[in-house]
Design a protein around this motif. Structure first.
Motif: not given
Ligand code: PMP
Length: 362
Positions: A75-77, A80, A102, A153, A173, A175, A196-197
């Protein structure tokens, strides 16, 4: 039950055509006699899907050969942490522009790894309603990179033009707005996005990284945490999230069939305009307090006169087939997410619901 209008912030609506194709191919795909869920990630059929997806990301964004497209997990997390682990050298520092929850999480992870400078922070009284302007940025010309979140978001803000960092590579980021508009990738050293978006199902993380960044990757990382490993092995060092990549490839093809990024961007602008017009023309019944020019075209957030009306709005919306419109739990209110797969007809439907609701409850 029929499919209803889906405005979730992520995982989010996928093009129906994509789901239908996947359904039709679920038991057997590409003439290989087995499901894509069952085939080896080293098979020639999967290899084709994998390389097609990577090629389409390059083609749709317009990336030159200095960029590598990685399809990862975590994931994006996870990025980080991976971004500073790979690119924040001991004794160096990185700039972070904070525009929402985020970006704050990205800062928190980076602080655990190295020196972080806050180049700007648009928080005011616990909320984020604006994107900093160029003259509000305190940029360090010696920064290892400058991190930003292209679309917020949760609070519903978005960069409309990226800052000039004077050659310091931007790490973004993206995402929640990747592939929703055209932008010049050149200033970007790395871009990451959970799929996932705008890209597909959860489980795949897109990372776009420039060769000069890879050349600077820390050499002392565990193998799986180094972007270099994944670039060297074309994201096939270990088993990739193959079903997600397969679906992502279908979404990318769908974007291409729908006019590419330019075609999608035009529709996205119209969708956002319709929603913001409905808010602005409601005589204050719906309120969005984002600075003009910083309003997100992906996540349209607004408040109603009170929380009770917001609850009714969500419940009555669901009753007429509009799902996923409750604001993020940390901020409340309403959030209507209109990623690429939500077309104009879905937006027209919610706008019509908004107009009826405000007339009835005013
Ligand atoms: N960055 C942004 C801008 C997001 O909107 C989100 C998830 N809503 C995340 C990071 C976290 O993403 P993930 O659940 O894929 O780690």
């Amino acid at each position: 039950m029929a499919r209803i209008r889906n405005f979730y912030a992520g995982p989010a609506a996928l093009p129906t055509e994509v789901l239908e194709e996947a359904r039709d191919e679920l038991l057997e795909f590409a003439g290989c006699g087995v499901s894509v869920l069952e085939t080896s990630h080293r098979s020639k059929e999967f290899d084709q899907v994998h390389n097609d997806a990577i090629g389409l990301v390059k083609e749709l964004i317009g990336l030159d050969d200095s960029y590598h497209v990685l399809l990862l997990q975590g994931g994006a997390s996870m990025q980080f942490a991976l971004v500073p682990m790979n690119f924040l050298p001991e004794g160096g520092s990185a700039d972070y522009i904070v525009t929402g929850a985020w970006s704050q999480k990205a800062v928190k992870e980076a602080r655990g790894i190295g020196n972080v400078r806050i180049a700007a922070d648009s928080e005011s009284d616990g909320v984020f309603t604006a994107i900093p302007k160029q003259d509000q940025l305190d940029l360090d010309s010696g920064a290892a990179y400058c991190h930003l979140t292209s679309n917020n978001t949760i609070f519903g803000t978005q960069w409309s033009a990226f800052p000039d960092t004077g050659g310091v590579p931007i790490v973004a980021d993206m995402s929640s707005d990747i592939l929703s508009y055209r932008f010049d990738p050149k200033p970007f050293g790395l871009i990451y996005a959970g799929a996932q978006k705008n890209l597909g199902p959860s489980g795949v993380t897109l990372v776009i990284v420039r060769q000069d960044m890879l050349d600077r990757c820390s050499g002392s990382l565990p193998t799986m945490l180094s972007y270099k490993t994944h670039a060297d092995k074309n994201s096939l060092y270990n088993t990739p999230p193959s079903f997600g990549i397969y679906l992502m490839n279908k979404v990318l093809n769908w974007i291409k069939r729908n006019g590419g990024v330019d075609g999608i961007e035009k529709i996205n602008a119209e969708k956002a305009k319709r929603l913001y017009d409905a808010i602005d023309d409601s005589d204050g019944f719906y309120r969005n307090s984002i600075s003009a020019g910083d309003r997100s075209k992906m996540n349209v957030v607004f408040r109603l006169p009170n929380e009770d009306l917001e609850k009714q709005f969500v419940a009555e919306g669901l009753a007429v087939g509009l799902v996923g419109i409750k604001g993020h739990r940390s901020v409340g209110g309403i959030r209507v997410s209109i990623y690429n797969a939500n077309r104009l007809d879905a937006v027209e439907e919610i706008v019509s619901f908004m107009n009826n609701f405000s007339e009835k409850k005013r």
